[in-house]
Design a protein around this motif. Structure first.
Motif, mmCIF file in Angstrom:
data_model
loop_
_atom_site.group_PDB
_atom_site.id
_atom_site.type_symbol
_atom_site.label_atom_id
_atom_site.label_comp_id
_atom_site.label_asym_id
_atom_site.label_seq_id
_atom_site.Cartn_x
_atom_site.Cartn_y
_atom_site.Cartn_z
ATOM 1 N N ALA A 275 -26.897 6.727 -46.904
ATOM 2 C CA ALA A 275 -25.644 7.093 -47.763
ATOM 3 C C ALA A 275 -25.416 5.904 -48.845
ATOM 4 O O ALA A 275 -26.256 4.799 -48.668
ATOM 5 N N SER A 276 -24.524 6.038 -49.933
ATOM 6 C CA SER A 276 -24.537 5.425 -51.171
ATOM 7 C C SER A 276 -23.556 4.222 -50.933
ATOM 8 O O SER A 276 -23.406 3.170 -51.826
ATOM 9 N N ASN B 269 -18.215 9.562 -44.377
ATOM 10 C CA ASN B 269 -18.045 10.838 -44.279
ATOM 11 C C ASN B 269 -19.224 11.750 -43.671
ATOM 12 O O ASN B 269 -19.095 12.705 -43.019
ATOM 13 N N LYS B 270 -20.370 11.312 -43.910
ATOM 14 C CA LYS B 270 -21.825 11.807 -43.345
ATOM 15 C C LYS B 270 -21.622 11.574 -41.701
ATOM 16 O O LYS B 270 -22.092 12.637 -41.230
ATOM 17 N N VAL C 99 -15.249 -3.514 -44.278
ATOM 18 C CA VAL C 99 -14.349 -2.509 -43.800
ATOM 19 C C VAL C 99 -15.242 -1.139 -43.300
ATOM 20 O O VAL C 99 -14.717 -0.912 -42.196
ATOM 21 N N ALA C 100 -16.182 -1.061 -43.850
ATOM 22 C CA ALA C 100 -16.976 0.194 -43.291
ATOM 23 C C ALA C 100 -17.499 -0.197 -41.756
ATOM 24 O O ALA C 100 -17.413 0.651 -41.002
ATOM 25 N N THR C 101 -18.164 -1.341 -41.572
ATOM 26 C CA THR C 101 -18.315 -1.790 -40.259
ATOM 27 C C THR C 101 -17.280 -1.472 -39.027
ATOM 28 O O THR C 101 -17.518 -0.810 -38.030
ATOM 29 N N GLU C 102 -16.125 -1.890 -39.452
ATOM 30 C CA GLU C 102 -15.144 -1.756 -38.492
ATOM 31 C C GLU C 102 -14.531 -0.476 -38.319
ATOM 32 O O GLU C 102 -14.308 0.046 -37.316
ATOM 33 N N ARG C 103 -14.461 0.501 -39.473
ATOM 34 C CA ARG C 103 -14.240 1.840 -39.324
ATOM 35 C C ARG C 103 -15.433 2.619 -38.617
ATOM 36 O O ARG C 103 -14.861 3.545 -38.047
ATOM 37 N N ALA D 150 -21.230 13.629 -36.282
ATOM 38 C CA ALA D 150 -20.404 13.800 -34.991
ATOM 39 C C ALA D 150 -20.172 14.761 -34.540
ATOM 40 O O ALA D 150 -20.302 15.510 -33.549
ATOM 41 N N ALA D 151 -19.752 15.709 -35.524
ATOM 42 C CA ALA D 151 -19.668 17.381 -35.235
ATOM 43 C C ALA D 151 -20.940 17.928 -34.649
ATOM 44 O O ALA D 151 -20.672 18.838 -33.735
#
Length: 223
Positions: free
Chosen positions: A40-41, A48-49, A76-80, A54-55
């Motif tokens: 991912a960039s 998103n990926k 922020v990405a880590t927490e989410r 997960a689906a």
């Protein structure tokens, strides 16, 4: 890891520089126990990926990500990521070793923090440690964390940048729920930040924290 029977660790690479992702992937390709399953960039692209993966029940074991990226930074990405996918571990690989960034990443739930000056073997070791639910820190970062424990900073210098923001919000009378909404974090994380602020400043209440914020010029005095 020389155990041939060891389970392969599935990894997602997240970095806004394609050449960095390509270099890491090339190294991992020669290892039997680490498999890059996605790239991912930036942080938003990663989320998103991961949602799509997960689906299909194909989430990676570990996400290796940079801190400084467009749209959504690594902390922020880590927490989410961890908030949305509890079984996924995150290892930070960055050029920045400043302690506020380290604290922010670890507070967000990162299982590892490496500088990009680290050797390939260290990166692989961090990935494996995260997959075992262990923490792996760059030696330089670990030394600085140890020094902080021996001689911890005092006053506002003890707070991370995020905790200073939280202190300002506390001083304006914001609840944990309001702080969480303002910073786009969970209420539990907001509560943890507030607790850390009070502990580091050796205070007993939010009112005391507000007075400190005014005294230090973080917010104007209430009229």
């Amino acid at each position: 890891m020389n155990d041939i029977a060891a389970q392969t660790v599935k990894v997602m690479l997240v970095d806004d520089h394609a050449v960095v992702r390509r270099g890491i992937r090339a190294y991992f390709e020669v290892l039997d126990d680490i498999d890059v399953v996605e790239e991912a960039s930036d942080g938003q692209d990663a989320l998103n990926k991961l949602g799509t993966m997960a689906a299909y029940d194909s989430l990676p074991d570990v996400v290796l990500l940079d801190l400084m990226m467009p749209r959504m930074d690594g902390a922020v990405a880590t927490e989410r990521i961890i908030g949305s996918h509890s079984g996924v571990r995150v290892v930070v690989l960055t050029s920045f070793g400043e302690m506020p960034r380290v604290h922010a990443a670890l507070a967000a739930g990162a299982s590892g923090y490496l500088l990009k000056s680290a050797g390939p073997d260290e990166v692989a070791a961090a990935i494996r440690a995260a997959a075992r639910d262990e923490v792996f820190l760059d030696p330089a970062v670990a030394r600085r964390l140890t020094q902080e424990m021996v001689a911890p900073p005092t006053g506002l210098s003890a707070l991370t940048d995020r905790e200073k923001v939280v202190l300002r919000l506390v001083a304006t009378g914001q609840s944990n729920k309001a702080i969480a909404k303002e910073l786009v974090i969970s209420e539990r994380t907001a509560r943890t930040h507030v607790s850390n602020v009070l502990r580091k400043l050796q205070l007993n209440s939010r009112t005391q924290a507000a007075l400190v914020a005014v005294r230090e010029g973080l917010v104007p005095p209430q009229k």
